[in-house]
Design a protein around this motif. Structure first.
Motif, PDB file in Angstrom:
ATOM      1  N   GLN A 137       1.811  88.005 138.125  1.00  0.00           N
ATOM      2  CA  GLN A 137       1.890  89.360 137.575  1.00  0.00           C
ATOM      3  C   GLN A 137       2.876  89.458 136.411  1.00  0.00           C
ATOM      4  N   ALA A 138       3.796  88.515 136.340  1.00  0.00           N
ATOM      5  CA  ALA A 138       4.850  88.605 135.326  1.00  0.00           C
ATOM      6  C   ALA A 138       4.518  87.855 134.041  1.00  0.00           C
ATOM      7  N   LEU A 139       3.699  86.817 134.141  1.00  0.00           N
ATOM      8  CA  LEU A 139       3.417  85.970 132.982  1.00  0.00           C
ATOM      9  C   LEU A 139       1.939  85.990 132.639  1.00  0.00           C
ATOM     10  N   SER A 140       1.639  85.965 131.361  1.00  0.00           N
ATOM     11  CA  SER A 140       0.250  85.888 130.885  1.00  0.00           C
ATOM     12  C   SER A 140      -0.271  84.476 131.048  1.00  0.00           C
ATOM     13  N   ASN A 141      -1.570  84.305 130.818  1.00  0.00           N
ATOM     14  CA  ASN A 141      -2.152  82.962 130.903  1.00  0.00           C
ATOM     15  C   ASN A 141      -1.467  82.001 129.944  1.00  0.00           C
ATOM     16  N   GLN A 142      -1.192  82.467 128.717  1.00  0.00           N
ATOM     17  CA  GLN A 142      -0.546  81.585 127.746  1.00  0.00           C
ATOM     18  C   GLN A 142       0.893  81.283 128.157  1.00  0.00           C
ATOM     19  N   GLU A 143       1.585  82.261 128.722  1.00  0.00           N
ATOM     20  CA  GLU A 143       2.962  82.016 129.141  1.00  0.00           C
ATOM     21  C   GLU A 143       3.032  81.019 130.298  1.00  0.00           C
ATOM     22  N   VAL A 144       2.103  81.134 131.240  1.00  0.00           N
ATOM     23  CA  VAL A 144       2.051  80.152 132.327  1.00  0.00           C
ATOM     24  C   VAL A 144       1.747  78.772 131.759  1.00  0.00           C
ATOM     25  N   ALA A 145       0.751  78.696 130.847  1.00  0.00           N
ATOM     26  CA  ALA A 145       0.418  77.415 130.225  1.00  0.00           C
ATOM     27  C   ALA A 145       1.623  76.845 129.490  1.00  0.00           C
ATOM     28  N   ALA A 146       2.393  77.717 128.865  1.00  0.00           N
ATOM     29  CA  ALA A 146       3.548  77.258 128.091  1.00  0.00           C
ATOM     30  C   ALA A 146       4.628  76.665 128.990  1.00  0.00           C
ATOM     31  N   VAL A 147       4.972  77.362 130.067  1.00  0.00           N
ATOM     32  CA  VAL A 147       6.056  76.860 130.907  1.00  0.00           C
ATOM     33  C   VAL A 147       5.625  75.607 131.664  1.00  0.00           C
ATOM     34  N   VAL A 148       4.358  75.536 132.069  1.00  0.00           N
ATOM     35  CA  VAL A 148       3.883  74.320 132.733  1.00  0.00           C
ATOM     36  C   VAL A 148       3.853  73.160 131.737  1.00  0.00           C
ATOM     37  N   THR A 149       3.457  73.431 130.516  1.00  0.00           N
ATOM     38  CA  THR A 149       3.484  72.395 129.477  1.00  0.00           C
ATOM     39  C   THR A 149       4.902  71.893 129.283  1.00  0.00           C
ATOM     40  N   TYR A 150       5.865  72.805 129.224  1.00  0.00           N
ATOM     41  CA  TYR A 150       7.265  72.412 129.045  1.00  0.00           C
ATOM     42  C   TYR A 150       7.735  71.540 130.205  1.00  0.00           C
ATOM     43  N   ILE A 151       7.430  71.937 131.416  1.00  0.00           N
ATOM     44  CA  ILE A 151       7.844  71.171 132.595  1.00  0.00           C
ATOM     45  C   ILE A 151       7.208  69.782 132.589  1.00  0.00           C
ATOM     46  N   ARG A 152       5.941  69.699 132.171  1.00  0.00           N
ATOM     47  CA  ARG A 152       5.213  68.429 132.193  1.00  0.00           C
ATOM     48  C   ARG A 152       5.650  67.481 131.074  1.00  0.00           C
ATOM     49  N   GLN A 153       6.375  67.998 130.059  1.00  0.00           N
ATOM     50  CA  GLN A 153       6.709  67.163 128.906  1.00  0.00           C
ATOM     51  C   GLN A 153       8.208  67.052 128.657  1.00  0.00           C
ATOM     52  N   SER A 154       9.027  67.518 129.585  1.00  0.00           N
ATOM     53  CA  SER A 154      10.479  67.480 129.389  1.00  0.00           C
ATOM     54  C   SER A 154      11.140  66.481 130.327  1.00  0.00           C
ATOM     55  N   TRP A 155      12.399  66.125 130.009  1.00  0.00           N
ATOM     56  CA  TRP A 155      13.258  65.278 130.853  1.00  0.00           C
ATOM     57  C   TRP A 155      12.626  63.906 131.138  1.00  0.00           C
ATOM     58  N   GLY A 156      11.819  63.423 130.211  1.00  0.00           N
ATOM     59  CA  GLY A 156      11.167  62.140 130.403  1.00  0.00           C
ATOM     60  C   GLY A 156       9.811  62.218 131.064  1.00  0.00           C
ATOM     61  N   ASN A 157       9.348  63.408 131.441  1.00  0.00           N
ATOM     62  CA  ASN A 157       7.999  63.551 131.997  1.00  0.00           C
ATOM     63  C   ASN A 157       6.961  63.299 130.913  1.00  0.00           C
ATOM     64  N   HIS A 158       5.805  62.803 131.325  1.00  0.00           N
ATOM     65  CA  HIS A 158       4.787  62.381 130.363  1.00  0.00           C
ATOM     66  C   HIS A 158       3.447  63.058 130.594  1.00  0.00           C
ATOM     67  N   GLY A 159       3.461  64.297 131.056  1.00  0.00           N
ATOM     68  CA  GLY A 159       2.223  65.033 131.249  1.00  0.00           C
ATOM     69  C   GLY A 159       1.674  65.565 129.930  1.00  0.00           C
TER      70      GLY A 159
END
Length: 432
Positions: free
Chosen positions: A393-415
């Protein structure tokens, strides 16, 4: 009464979710190694207790008990690509349950996938795994299930599409996908390893979720344990054969055991269908059996991965924009629990950095967690789990995609980057 089992969908039941059928218990004797012997009250009590433990290992209650309903009275609806299945009443009620089944009938159902009258059972009742269960363990489960209170609730007929409602089609399915036979220990392995293999491949029926299925509802045996999307549930059961996903070759035995027994460990936590398996089943298993399962899981070799499911991709430029947007969303909403460096505070708040489940080719699970939130299971070792709040309810589809993208590509992650369309597709997915 004819045993109304489930349909050919080997990944529909959560890691889990197992169907077991109770049958007539004479109350005075039982079979041991195929021979009838007299049972004293103490013998019978011990057999029932053993059977209760094994039924927990098989997670019978997950399929055969509606939330708020009587145990094992059935009626749970299960949506599949072939129609809706309703789990049967498996209490020892003579009219609506299976109280008139014999002990041999029960073993035949477990071992060969055939009902009391010889008709073929639908293989979402995981007889393809239960065929490996020993006769002694089958008899113990039988004794326990015969001891539960009978419930006079009729089983609801399945609502399967044509031609899947024709049981005769199962002859071809069985020819392709079923091999009858009890588990045979590997003499080159330890007793503990063989015990773990017996539980994982038999009663645990882990391959039901962690192996992809084909269009006929059969397992892709060439990619056993290599992971796959659970149809209609829209959760991804990660590969157990690859250390890039849930392969556990580089995990400590203690971390594997903690995850199975408690639902949380220093390496992460379980959510979704696996949380139910831990809650209903694994937390009740002995430390010795959990250690044996962990020992076996750690040695599953890497092999060919499951067929990849279509995943929408973003352009490199748009992926970069999502990454930048996601960094701010993470700082505002996630860093308090999971830390700026993604290391979290395990086991309460699992790490996101170097977390295989975050960076797998399939982004289904992290998307669903951001959208829907959830809790690890409440277990004896973790009675008050910390939960993940929902952000649908708090985040749009693009915002969810953005934060998941960040999590998958940060701190050495390779998603890879996540598409907003993927989020949109999963936003309406069922929560159970």
């Amino acid at each position: 009464m004819k045993r109304k089992s489930l349909f050919a969908l080997s990944a529909v039941v959560v890691v889990a979710a197992a169907a077991l059928v109770p049958v007539l218990w004479s109350g005075s004797d039982y079979l041991h190694n195929g021979t009838a012997v007299a049972a004293t009250p103490a013998d019978q009590a011990a057999l029932i207790k053993k059977g209760e433990y094994l039924a927990r290992a098989g997670d019978c209650i997950a399929c055969h008990t509606v939330r708020g309903g009587k145990e094992f009275s059935g009626g749970l609806p299960m949506a599949t690509p072939f129609g809706t299945l309703f789990t049967p009443n498996i209490t020892p009620d003579d009219q609506y349950g299976i109280g008139k089944w014999s002990q041999d009938d029960f073993y035949r159902a477990m071992h060969t996938g055939r009902s009391k009258d010889g008709s073929l059972l639908y293989p979402a009742f995981p007889f393809t795994s239960y065929t490996k269960v020993s006769r002694a363990d089958s008899d113990a489960i039988y004794a326990y299930l015969r001891s539960v209170p009978p419930v006079s609730v009729p089983s609801r007929p399945h609502e399967l599409k044509f031609p899947f409602n024709n049981r005769n089609l199962l002859i071809g399915w069985r020819t392709l996908f079923f091999r009858e036979g009890e588990y045979k220990p590997d003499p080159t392995k330890s007793v503990e390893w063989n015990r773990g293999a017996y539980l994982i491949e038999g009663l645990g029926h882990c391959g039901m979720c962690h192996t992809s299925i084909n269009a006929m509802g059969g397992p892709v045996n060439s990619a056993a344990f290599a992971g796959g999307l659970i149809p209609l549930q829209n959760w991804y059961a990660p590969s157990l054969t690859s250390n890039k996903e849930a392969g556990l070759g580089d995990w400590d035995i203690k971390d594997i055991s903690d995850l199975l027994k408690n639902g949380v460990s220093q390496r992460g936590a379980v959510f979704g269908p696996m949380a139910e398996v831990v809650h209903n089943s694994l937390q009740y298993m002995s430390d010795e059996d959990v250690h044996a399962m962990s020992t076996y899981l750690k040695t599953i070799p890497q092999k060919s991965e499951a067929p990849e499911h279509l995943q929408l991709e973003t352009s490199e430029q748009f992926g970069g924009e999502l990454l930048k947007q996601g960094q701010k969303i993470y700082a505002d909403n996630c860093a308090k629990c999971h830390a700026d460096n993604g290391l979290g505070m395990p086991p309460s708040f699992p790490p996101l950095a170097n977390n295989q489940s975050i960076q797998m080719p399939s982004a289904v699970n992290p998307i669903r967690m951001v959208l829907n939130g959830g809790y690890p299971p409440s277990t004896g070792g973790n009675p008050k789990p910390y939960g993940m709040p929902p952000f649908a309810q708090a985040l749009s589809n693009q915002e969810v995609a953005a934060v998941v993208t960040y999590i998958r590509q940060s701190w050495g992650n390779h998603g890879t980057a996540v598409s907003p369309q993927q989020v949109s597709d999963l936003r309406s997915a069922p929560l159970d």
